[in-house]
Structure formats: C-alpha cells, structure tokens
Design a protein around this motif. Structure first.
Motif, PDB file in Angstrom:
ATOM      1  N   ASN A 103       1.259  -0.985  -0.087  1.00  0.00           N
ATOM      2  CA  ASN A 103       0.155   0.284  -0.134  1.00  0.00           C
ATOM      3  C   ASN A 103       0.798   1.349   0.049  1.00  0.00           C
ATOM      4  OD1 ASN A 103      -1.938  -2.014  -0.363  1.00  0.00           O
ATOM      5  ND2 ASN A 103      -2.696  -1.583   2.555  1.00  0.00           N
ATOM      6  N   THR A 104       1.785   0.901  -0.368  1.00  0.00           N
ATOM      7  CA  THR A 104       2.916   2.330  -0.458  1.00  0.00           C
ATOM      8  C   THR A 104       3.094   3.223  -2.379  1.00  0.00           C
ATOM      9  OG1 THR A 104       3.509   1.447   0.832  1.00  0.00           O
ATOM     10  CG2 THR A 104       4.952   3.070   0.207  1.00  0.00           C
ATOM     11  N   THR A 105       2.746   3.981  -2.497  1.00  0.00           N
ATOM     12  CA  THR A 105       2.659   4.477  -3.396  1.00  0.00           C
ATOM     13  C   THR A 105       4.219   5.663  -3.607  1.00  0.00           C
ATOM     14  OG1 THR A 105       0.669   5.096  -4.213  1.00  0.00           O
ATOM     15  CG2 THR A 105       1.920   6.786  -4.779  1.00  0.00           C
ATOM     16  N   LEU A 106       5.309   5.147  -4.365  1.00  0.00           N
ATOM     17  CA  LEU A 106       6.280   6.017  -4.737  1.00  0.00           C
ATOM     18  C   LEU A 106       6.535   7.375  -5.703  1.00  0.00           C
ATOM     19  CD1 LEU A 106       8.632   3.053  -5.170  1.00  0.00           C
ATOM     20  CD2 LEU A 106       8.116   4.031  -3.343  1.00  0.00           C
ATOM     21  N   VAL A 107       6.850   8.310  -5.208  1.00  0.00           N
ATOM     22  CA  VAL A 107       7.118   9.462  -6.104  1.00  0.00           C
ATOM     23  C   VAL A 107       8.029  10.075  -6.590  1.00  0.00           C
ATOM     24  CG1 VAL A 107       6.179  11.641  -6.846  1.00  0.00           C
ATOM     25  CG2 VAL A 107       4.479  10.248  -5.538  1.00  0.00           C
ATOM     26  N   TYR A 108       9.043  10.393  -7.680  1.00  0.00           N
ATOM     27  CA  TYR A 108       9.748  10.130  -8.389  1.00  0.00           C
ATOM     28  C   TYR A 108       9.857  11.792  -8.069  1.00  0.00           C
ATOM     29  CZ  TYR A 108      14.509  11.860 -11.352  1.00  0.00           C
ATOM     30  OH  TYR A 108      14.876  11.798 -11.686  1.00  0.00           O
TER      31      TYR A 108
END
Length: 386
Positions: free
Chosen positions: A240-245
C-alpha cells in the motif's frame, strides 16, 4: 590606494556569474537616478530567483545578497517576522547605501551618464504604444543583456503583444521573441503580465511532470529524490505504498498541488480510473483523508534536506523516511561519506531547520559533526529493513 582598499573595490567574480545580483544592484541605481526610494521588498516578484526552489540555488544566491550587507555594506537587510517554515529572507526589506553608488557603478561599469539608459528611454518613447501599459513597467525596470543593445531588447519585448494573441506557453513565447532562447522569460512572467495584462490570459500553464508508481491502496507515499533509487524501490513489494520520483527540487514547486499545473506519468501497471481518481483526490487535497503517511528519502546532504524543507510547504505532513536514512547515517558514522568540497557540493547551504524532527535532531547534526555527505544511491534496496 592600499592593498586592502583595492581588494574591497575589486568586483567579486559572482557579480558577473549571477545575473540576479547584478540585476539587483542595477535596479537600485535605476531607483537612484529616478529619485525613487532606495528600498526593495524581497518577494517572488522582485527577486524570483530566491523563490525558485527547483533550481536549488536560492540559498547560495541569498548568501551573496547577505555579503552585499556584511562584507561590502552596499545594502542593509531588515528582516520581517516570518512564520516558522518561511525562508528568512521572505518579505525582508533591502535598503541601498547611497554612499556606495560610486563603488556599484564601478562594479557594473555603469557611469552616471549612462548611454544605454539614454537609448533605452528614447526607444521606449517611440514604441510605448505597442505596450498595454504604454511602457511604464519597462521605464521603471530597464533590462540589460550583454549580447543585445537597448533597441534590440525593447523590440523583442514589443513582439510579445502579437504572439500573445493566441494561446502559447511562456517557454514558446520566449523562444519566438528572444532570439530562440526559451528560458529568457522564466523569471519574467510577472513582467510580461504587467506589459500586456489583457492578453496574458493566453499564457498557457506549464505543468510539472511527476512520475508515480501507484499502489492499489494508498497508506503511505514516499517521495524519492534520485532516479536510480526510485527505480530500485519500484521492484519491491511495498504494501500500500505509492512512490513518487520528485527529481531533485522538481516536486517542491509551489503549484504542484494545483489542478492543471501538474501532470502525472505512471510507472509500471497503469492504474484503473478509480485508483487514479483516489490518488488525485489525495494529491490535490480534495478529500478528508489525513491518514496517509508522507515520507521523503533523498541524499544525506544539505540539498536533500533543503528539498525536504521545501516539500513541507506543499505537503505539510511530510517527514524524512527513517527506513531509508538509517543506513545512510550508519555509513556516515563509519566515515564512509564524502567531504563537501571534494564532491563539488561546496555551494550547498545548511537549511538550518526543516520542520522535520528526524532531520533536525539527527540527520543535520550528524552531517555538521562529520563534515561529510552520503548520496542515497549508496544504499541498495536489499539493505533496507523493510
């Protein structure tokens, strides 16, 4: 003239290297010649470079302004009472010291009888009807370009009105009017709007592009500074972890949470419309979901901490990601970091406080004590305690 006085009067190299400083001094000379008050408020309109957090240069540029006060006594600085996470220079008042006029004119090679100013004012009178404000803004704000004369520069500004008759981005407008230079107007949008207020509605916003690896459910969002670390984390099964570059300072743009001013590109599996809608509702703060934990992981250096500080302006709940920073701290403790100067990071400025407890009480003190930095790519994702 003794040696000390000669050194003092010699133009510092950064006056030539940093247009903002030369422009600031030029503005004060212009005010002096026009009989205007020799003061200036520091804000995003008067000195936009100090508020361009994407560049990472704002701390360095402010240190140069402070040197005009501390070392050369050309300007004095009166600080405003700011809120905790505002930049210290926000809304500060700069006051020009008239006794330093001769020194500043010598630095800028601008004699009291300024031929450029005479041509500028004469050309502006001839072309004033081409500007909606009849040239008033450019009369008060003269632009000096090293490779162009006053007449050529004003003709370029006069071309803006015709191009603004149709929708166009600021970069395209700049390239079409200023000798193919798409970045010339980057810090001059307010000037364009002042010259052509009724036509400025045709300026199209240039959205910030953010790369997102979206989870099906969002319990946590991690902003990641560098591409290699972002790509490595996308290979892990993070619940449930969203990654944003965030690509360095890109994600710190103040407009990044406004619809129409950010565009998302999704990494990996394309999200369903429902997933994308849920993410965007959180991103644009359009729902009441305050349970999402927001974290940042970047280099263990002053620039990384400055990114975190800037992100807090748009994502107030963001904090440093302890899981990512723990191994970096361990490397620092083992003296496996690199010194500021040897890595070309000598221009990075200590942000002092970020508003994040982990950063302010552990990360920044560790860097100050060791005098070293560690880039986040030094940690392999398999070494993270996830």
């Amino acid at each position: 003239m003794n040696i000390q006085e000669h050194v003092f009067r010699t133009r510092p190299r950064w006056v030539d290297e940093e247009p903002m400083v030369a422009g600031l001094l030029d503005t004060f000379l212009h005010k002096l010649e026009k009989g205007h008050r020799l003061t200036m408020r520091v804000n995003s309109k008067t000195l936009p470079e100090l508020f361009d957090f994407d560049s990472g240069e704002n701390k360095y540029l402010w240190s140069l302004v402070k040197s005009l006060n501390n070392e050369y006594h050309i300007v004095s600085i009166r600080y405003a009472r700011n809120k905790p996470f505002q930049e210290p220079y926000d809304n500060a008042q700069l006051v020009f010291n008239e006794e330093k006029e001769e020194l500043v004119r010598e630095w800028l090679n601008r004699p009291a009888l300024d031929p450029y100013a005479l041509v500028w004012q004469d050309t502006l009178r001839k072309h004033k009807d081409r500007f909606e404000d009849h040239g008033q803004t450019l009369a008060e704000q003269m632009i000096r370009l090293p490779d162009q004369g006053a007449e050529q520069t004003l003709r370029a500004f006069a071309r803006l009105g015709g191009e603004l008759q149709k929708p166009i981005t600021l970069r395209a407008l700049s390239a079409r009017c200023f000798w193919g230079d798409s970045k010339f107007l980057d810090h001059r949008e307010e000037l364009v709007r002042a010259l052509y207020p009724s036509a400025s509605h045709n300026l199209l916003p240039r959205p910030v592009i953010m790369t997102v690896c979206l989870s099906s459910k969002i319990d946590r969002v991690i902003f990641i500074e560098n591409q290699d670390s972002f790509l490595a984390l996308t290979q892990l099964d993070l619940d449930n972890t969203t990654l944003v570059y965030c690509a360095g300072f890109r994600g710190t743009a103040t407009r990044v949470r406004e619809r129409g001013k950010v565009a998302f590109t999704f990494f990996g599996n394309l999200p369903t419309p429902a997933q994308q809608q849920a993410f965007e509702q959180w991103w644009f703060a359009e729902d009441d979901n305050t349970s999402v934990k927001v974290r940042f992981w970047g280099d263990l250096d002053f620039a990384g901490m400055s990114i975190l500080k800037a992100l807090k302006q748009t994502f107030p709940d963001i904090d440093a990601w302890r899981t990512g920073y723990r191994p970096l701290l361990e490397m620092l403790a083992q003296r496996l970091g690199h010194e500021h100067e040897s890595s070309g990071k000598e221009r990075q400025k200590d942000p002092e406080l970020t508003g994040c407890e982990l950063a302010d009480l552990e990360l920044l003190p560790a860097m100050r004590e060791s005098g070293e930095f560690v880039d986040q790519e030094a940690v392999l994702v398999g070494e993270l305690e996830i």
